[in-house]
Design a protein around this motif. Structure first.
Motif, short mmCIF file in Angstrom:
data_model
loop_
_atom_site.label_atom_id
_atom_site.label_comp_id
_atom_site.label_asym_id
_atom_site.label_seq_id
_atom_site.Cartn_x
_atom_site.Cartn_y
_atom_site.Cartn_z
N LEU A 21 0.94 -1.34 -0.13
CA LEU A 21 0.09 -0.13 -0.07
C LEU A 21 0.65 1.36 0.05
CD1 LEU A 21 -2.90 1.46 -0.02
CD2 LEU A 21 -2.86 1.12 2.53
N THR A 22 2.03 1.50 0.77
CA THR A 22 2.97 2.32 0.58
C THR A 22 3.52 2.62 -0.88
OG1 THR A 22 3.80 1.92 2.87
CG2 THR A 22 5.25 3.29 1.42
N ARG A 23 3.49 1.76 -1.66
CA ARG A 23 3.81 1.60 -3.00
C ARG A 23 2.77 2.37 -3.70
NH1 ARG A 23 2.87 -0.74 -7.20
NH2 ARG A 23 1.68 -2.35 -6.07
N VAL A 24 1.56 1.75 -3.32
CA VAL A 24 0.46 2.30 -4.34
C VAL A 24 0.27 4.06 -3.98
CG1 VAL A 24 -1.98 2.50 -4.57
CG2 VAL A 24 -0.50 0.28 -4.49
N LEU A 25 0.25 4.28 -2.64
CA LEU A 25 0.33 5.61 -2.30
C LEU A 25 1.28 6.51 -2.68
CD1 LEU A 25 -1.21 5.38 1.15
CD2 LEU A 25 -2.51 5.77 -0.76
N GLN A 26 2.48 6.21 -3.01
CA GLN A 26 3.65 6.70 -3.25
C GLN A 26 3.55 7.13 -4.62
OE1 GLN A 26 6.10 8.55 -1.96
NE2 GLN A 26 6.71 7.72 0.09
N THR A 27 3.25 5.97 -5.56
CA THR A 27 3.18 6.17 -6.92
C THR A 27 1.97 7.12 -7.35
OG1 THR A 27 3.79 3.90 -7.10
CG2 THR A 27 2.72 4.84 -9.01
N ALA A 28 0.81 6.98 -6.71
CA ALA A 28 0.05 7.64 -7.13
C ALA A 28 0.08 9.20 -6.79
CB ALA A 28 -1.39 7.47 -6.33
N ALA A 29 0.63 9.53 -5.54
CA ALA A 29 0.96 10.82 -5.14
C ALA A 29 2.10 11.52 -6.01
CB ALA A 29 1.30 10.79 -3.62
N GLU A 30 2.87 10.90 -6.58
CA GLU A 30 3.81 11.30 -7.57
C GLU A 30 3.05 11.63 -8.60
OE1 GLU A 30 7.24 11.76 -7.32
OE2 GLU A 30 7.10 11.76 -4.90
N ALA A 31 2.38 10.90 -9.26
CA ALA A 31 1.78 11.15 -10.45
C ALA A 31 0.68 12.28 -10.38
CB ALA A 31 0.92 9.83 -10.77
N ALA A 32 0.19 12.59 -9.07
CA ALA A 32 -0.69 13.91 -9.01
C ALA A 32 -0.16 15.00 -8.52
CB ALA A 32 -1.83 13.26 -8.15
N GLY A 33 1.23 14.94 -8.43
CA GLY A 33 1.75 16.02 -7.67
C GLY A 33 1.58 16.49 -6.20
N ILE A 34 1.32 15.49 -5.65
CA ILE A 34 0.98 15.67 -4.06
C ILE A 34 2.12 15.72 -3.04
CG2 ILE A 34 -0.20 14.50 -2.28
CD1 ILE A 34 -2.17 15.30 -4.37
N ASP A 35 2.24 16.76 -2.56
CA ASP A 35 3.41 17.04 -1.60
C ASP A 35 3.39 15.93 -0.48
OD1 ASP A 35 4.20 19.14 -3.25
OD2 ASP A 35 3.19 20.26 -1.95
N MET A 36 2.12 15.64 0.05
CA MET A 36 2.20 14.82 1.41
C MET A 36 0.95 14.14 1.42
SD MET A 36 2.80 15.94 5.41
CE MET A 36 1.13 16.81 5.43
N ILE A 37 0.94 12.73 1.79
CA ILE A 37 -0.26 11.95 2.26
C ILE A 37 -0.34 12.09 3.70
CG2 ILE A 37 -1.13 9.62 1.92
CD1 ILE A 37 -1.14 11.25 -0.75
N ARG A 38 -1.51 12.32 4.30
CA ARG A 38 -1.56 12.15 5.61
C ARG A 38 -2.44 11.08 5.91
NH1 ARG A 38 -3.96 16.87 6.49
NH2 ARG A 38 -2.03 18.11 6.67
N ILE A 39 -1.93 10.07 6.51
CA ILE A 39 -2.58 9.04 7.01
C ILE A 39 -3.51 9.10 8.28
CG2 ILE A 39 -2.53 6.55 7.20
CD1 ILE A 39 0.01 6.36 5.57
N ASN A 40 -4.82 9.26 8.21
CA ASN A 40 -5.68 9.40 9.37
C ASN A 40 -5.66 8.02 9.83
OD1 ASN A 40 -5.69 12.22 9.23
ND2 ASN A 40 -7.40 12.21 7.82
N SER A 41 -6.06 7.05 9.15
CA SER A 41 -6.39 5.81 9.72
C SER A 41 -5.62 4.65 9.08
CB SER A 41 -7.80 5.41 9.79
OG SER A 41 -8.23 4.26 10.16
N GLY A 42 -4.70 3.81 9.68
CA GLY A 42 -4.03 2.92 8.99
C GLY A 42 -4.65 1.59 9.06
N GLY A 43 -3.25 0.63 9.27
CA GLY A 43 -3.73 -0.99 9.83
C GLY A 43 -4.46 -1.01 11.11
N GLN A 44 -5.10 -2.25 11.41
CA GLN A 44 -5.62 -2.40 12.83
C GLN A 44 -5.17 -3.64 13.43
OE1 GLN A 44 -9.81 -2.29 12.20
NE2 GLN A 44 -9.86 -4.00 10.78
N ASP A 45 -5.27 -4.00 14.75
CA ASP A 45 -4.93 -4.85 15.48
C ASP A 45 -5.75 -6.15 14.65
OD1 ASP A 45 -3.56 -3.18 17.16
OD2 ASP A 45 -4.76 -3.33 18.63
N PRO A 46 -5.15 -7.12 14.88
CA PRO A 46 -5.58 -8.53 14.57
C PRO A 46 -6.65 -8.84 15.67
CG PRO A 46 -3.40 -9.02 15.44
CD PRO A 46 -3.51 -7.73 15.35
N PRO A 47 -7.74 -9.56 15.18
CA PRO A 47 -8.55 -9.76 16.09
C PRO A 47 -8.15 -10.50 17.51
CG PRO A 47 -9.37 -10.46 14.02
CD PRO A 47 -7.90 -10.36 13.91
#
Length: 252
Positions: A21-47
């Motif tokens: 997912l890091t690769r996806v976000l980096q690739t998309a942000a670079e393509a769109a000229g995004i300076d920063m991706i702010r992750i408000n909610s990421g991975g969660q604990d296993p059950p």
């Protein structure tokens, strides 16, 4: 290179996102000229007892994130009727790079936040968009069109890591600091953040993921961990001279 920040420690889903997912976000942000991706909610604990979890299983194993796009210090916004070109490009590029679940909408998570990730399990490869109520029928038309264009297009080339491969002295250039991790990837824990301006020695690139480098922070010849190479810059020769030890009598 786009900076990824978060998720906040006090968030329910405060675990790191996956390398994929890091690769996806980096690739998309670079393509769109995004300076920063702010992750408000990421991975969660296993059950399990006491686990911090909410919603669906999409965020398990760091396979989804709720993000905001920042350009020039301002967080981009959208409506259910339209979105800025940078947001549309980001969604299309994320879909092209492999994201299969993308959600957005004012009635979903407000006018700034976009869900980007994969299926509800590792075997779920269905391509879906959704909006208010988590329903496909409420997905904004611009979101549907942008994602569909990405899924129909060949995947863009991933961003190339900065040339911080050769051993030598480097300085941290990430504005919010750079996490020192126990291994080459965001799945490895970090108990320390190196502030911007920290000088360190790059020992070698990781053989597992060359975007990460092994570093010596203390200057004692021992390895302290791994950092993401894109947020390092070579120390200028003049700076190296400034930090060189003073010659002692008899050295010449």
């Amino acid at each position: 290179m786009t900076i990824l920040t978060g998720p906040p420690r006090d968030a329910i889903r405060n675990q790191p996102i996956s390398d994929e997912l890091t690769r996806v976000l980096q690739t998309a942000a670079e393509a769109a000229g995004i300076d920063m991706i702010r992750i408000n909610s990421g991975g969660q604990d296993p059950p399990g007892p006491g686990a911090r979890r909410t919603g669906s299983t999409r965020h398990d194993h760091g396979r989804a994130a709720d993000v905001q796009c920042v350009v020039g210090g301002s967080t981009l916004t959208f409506t259910d009727q339209s979105a800025p070109e940078a947001i549309v490009t980001f969604v299309s590029a994320a879909a092209a790079a492999g994201a299969t679940g993308i959600g957005a909408g004012v009635g979903y998570m407000g006018n700034r936040t976009i869900h980007v990730g994969f299926g509800v399990s590792t075997s779920d490869h269905s391509q879906l968009t959704w909006g208010a109520g988590g329903r496909s029928a409420t997905a904004p038309q611009w979101l549907r069109d942008a994602a569909a264009a990405g899924w129909a297009a060949p995947a863009p080339a991933p961003p190339q890591p900065a040339p911080a491969a050769a051993p030598g002295r480097f300085v941290v250039i990430a504005r919010d600091g750079l996490k020192l991790r126990g291994g080459p990837g965001t799945s490895f824990g970090s108990e320390r953040t190196l502030p911007a301006g920290t000088e360190l020695t790059v020992v070698a690139r990781s053989a597992v993921d060359p975007a990460w480098v092994r570093v010596d922070v203390e200057g004692d010849g021992l390895l302290d961990g791994y950092v993401f190479a894109a947020f390092l810059a070579p120390v200028a020769p003049d700076d190296l001279h400034e930090h060189a030890p003073e010659p002692r009598p008899g050295d010449n």
